[in-house]
Design a protein around this motif. Structure first.
Motif, PDB file in Angstrom:
ATOM      1  N   HIS A  94      27.320  16.616  38.150  1.00 44.09           N
ATOM      2  CA  HIS A  94      27.338  17.850  37.368  1.00 44.09           C
ATOM      3  C   HIS A  94      27.377  19.016  38.350  1.00 44.09           C
ATOM      4  CE1 HIS A  94      25.507  20.257  33.781  1.00 44.09           C
ATOM      5  NE2 HIS A  94      26.372  20.966  34.457  1.00 44.09           N
ATOM      6  N   SER A  97      25.114  22.623  37.905  1.00 40.90           N
ATOM      7  CA  SER A  97      23.711  22.377  37.576  1.00 40.90           C
ATOM      8  C   SER A  97      22.855  23.644  37.586  1.00 40.90           C
ATOM      9  CB  SER A  97      23.109  21.372  38.549  1.00 40.90           C
ATOM     10  OG  SER A  97      23.069  21.912  39.860  1.00 40.90           O
ATOM     11  N   HIS A 122      23.938  21.022  42.673  1.00 42.17           N
ATOM     12  CA  HIS A 122      24.762  20.021  41.986  1.00 42.17           C
ATOM     13  C   HIS A 122      23.847  18.863  41.641  1.00 42.17           C
ATOM     14  CE1 HIS A 122      28.999  18.076  41.943  1.00 42.17           C
ATOM     15  NE2 HIS A 122      28.183  17.192  41.409  1.00 42.17           N
ATOM     16  N   SER A 127      21.791  11.848  34.041  1.00 40.23           N
ATOM     17  CA  SER A 127      22.487  12.453  32.912  1.00 40.23           C
ATOM     18  C   SER A 127      21.566  12.863  31.763  1.00 40.23           C
ATOM     19  CB  SER A 127      23.553  11.500  32.367  1.00 40.23           C
ATOM     20  OG  SER A 127      22.984  10.271  31.962  1.00 40.23           O
ATOM     21  N   ASP A 149      26.830  25.950  30.108  1.00 41.01           N
ATOM     22  CA  ASP A 149      26.435  25.366  31.388  1.00 41.01           C
ATOM     23  C   ASP A 149      25.593  26.350  32.197  1.00 41.01           C
ATOM     24  OD1 ASP A 149      26.371  23.431  33.344  1.00 41.01           O
ATOM     25  OD2 ASP A 149      28.449  23.668  33.964  1.00 41.01           O
ATOM     26  N   GLN A 183      24.588  20.283  26.869  1.00 43.76           N
ATOM     27  CA  GLN A 183      25.780  19.498  27.192  1.00 43.76           C
ATOM     28  C   GLN A 183      26.952  20.429  27.470  1.00 43.76           C
ATOM     29  OE1 GLN A 183      25.714  16.366  27.739  1.00 43.76           O
ATOM     30  NE2 GLN A 183      23.783  15.709  26.818  1.00 43.76           N
ATOM     31  N   ILE A 185      29.702  22.084  30.026  1.00 43.50           N
ATOM     32  CA  ILE A 185      30.469  21.736  31.221  1.00 43.50           C
ATOM     33  C   ILE A 185      31.362  22.918  31.571  1.00 43.50           C
ATOM     34  CG2 ILE A 185      32.238  20.241  32.211  1.00 43.50           C
ATOM     35  CD1 ILE A 185      31.309  17.997  30.449  1.00 43.50           C
ATOM     36  N   ASP A 206      28.164  12.635  24.498  1.00 46.85           N
ATOM     37  CA  ASP A 206      27.352  13.819  24.765  1.00 46.85           C
ATOM     38  C   ASP A 206      26.673  14.404  23.529  1.00 46.85           C
ATOM     39  OD1 ASP A 206      28.122  13.522  27.360  1.00 46.85           O
ATOM     40  OD2 ASP A 206      29.544  15.180  27.385  1.00 46.85           O
TER      41      ASP A 206
END
Length: 353
Positions: A94, A97, A122, A127, A149, A183, A185, A206
């Motif tokens: 990820h 992060s 990161h 998960s 995110d 969740q 991204i 997800d």
């Protein structure tokens, strides 16, 4: 963490790996601070997998550890440390992060502090965290892109809009048993793959897979709208077709979520005129307005959060309010994220609704 509890288990993912991932040992502990590799040794616990200290995770899958007793307060930080037998050729991680990871050579999973570690903002392999909690607890999944995110949030500051929402939920006895699963991204699209899989492709993993999901907040679409004309304007017909595809994607998410008993909350797309990456023109702004009208219309989503109304500049409604702009005219600042988190009506999570 959002909800606390007396025990937890950790999900390790090899979703995008091309060979089996061999974890030789893994531990959890309470960190001394958010920005340090030092842990509280008294809190150090070994993780096991079906009773074994080692785990071999096949490519394309994830493995959940056995539960381990470690009381964790709500909104607290957790350190997860693991050792890999060999580095994978394709990492599952990820990159957005907004939290620091520390790494060294050798198996030092039980070290109180890592000596001269390298660091990167990161997350790797980890998960999800499940917490053992009281009956009736539930999860709110936030399905989104870089604004969920946390692009523009404070590194190690836990001030994404989802963090603000989690803190508000914990402040009231009525909602204290509701957790938030972020969740988001960076660069995510509804329709096409970007930095991660598109929202429809990752929906089962997800949104449906996390424990005890009851609600999903869908805050996706700005990257689909922006990408259409990013390198040059296209026809009005192509803009209209994209709006139809975005709406169809929302409808698919609603149908799939309802099939599993989830309530689906739509979030309006926030302004991005002035973005140096997408440099949207009048047709792109019209697309955003058309999609937002559909989101706001009664009978589509089960409920609506108007993030557009929260972040836009009243004098220039196609732009972010300067105080809420991180500077790129696309992503909010920490103040903007706080305004977003504060604007989510907690009544949406009343089980009587």
């Amino acid at each position: 963490m959002s909800i606390g509890g007396p025990a937890l288990r950790v999900h390790f993912s090899n979703a995008f790996g091309t060979e089996a991932l061999h974890i030789t040992s893994a531990h959890i502990a309470r960190p001394v601070s958010r920005a340090s590799s030092t842990i509280d040794p008294a809190s150090d616990r070994s993780l096991t997998f079906a009773g074994s200290a080692e785990a071999l995770i096949p490519p394309g899958t994830e493995l959940i550890s056995d539960p381990v007793d470690l009381p964790m307060p709500s909104l607290s930080d957790l350190a997860v440390t693991f050792h890999l037998q060999s580095p994978p050729s394709r990492e599952t991680g990820h990159p957005g992060s907004r939290a620091t990871s520390y790494y060294v050579h050798g198996d030092q999973v039980s070290a109180a502090t890592l000596v001269e570690p390298k660091q990167v903002d990161h997350w790797f392999q980890v998960s999800e965290i499940d917490v053992r909690t009281v009956p009736g607890s539930a999860t709110i999944v936030a399905l989104g892109d870089s604004i969920t995110d946390g692009h523009g949030a404070t590194t190690n500051g836990n001030d994404r809009w989802t963090d603000v929402l989690a803190s508000r939920l914990q402040s009231l006895p009525k909602t204290r048993n509701l957790g938030v699963s972020n969740q988001g991204i960076g660069g995510n699209h509804l329709l096409t793959d970007g930095l991660g899989q598109n929202a429809l492709a990752r929906f089962d993993r997800d949104v449906l897979a996390p424990a005890a999901v009851r609600w999903v907040i869908v805050f996706e679409g700005v990257n689909d709208l922006g990408e259409l004309a990013r390198v040059g304007e296209v026809s009005a017909a192509q803009h209209a077709a994209l709006v139809q595809r975005v709406v169809a994607a929302y409808q698919q998410i609603i149908v799939r979520a309802h099939a599993h008993g989830l309530r689906v909350i739509g979030a309006t797309i926030t302004p991005y005129v002035g973005s140096g990456y997408y440099h949207p023109g009048p047709l792109s702004e019209a697309d955003r307005q058309a999609v937002n009208r559909w989101i706001r219309s009664t009978g589509n989503f089960d409920a609506v959060i108007d993030f557009d109304g929260v972040l836009r500049d009243p004098q220039h409604p196609d732009q972010l309010l300067p105080a809420y702009d991180c500077g790129d005219h696309l992503h909010p600042s920490p103040a903007g994220y706080k305004a977003m988190g504060d604007a989510v009506p907690l009544r949406l999570f009343d089980r009587a609704n």
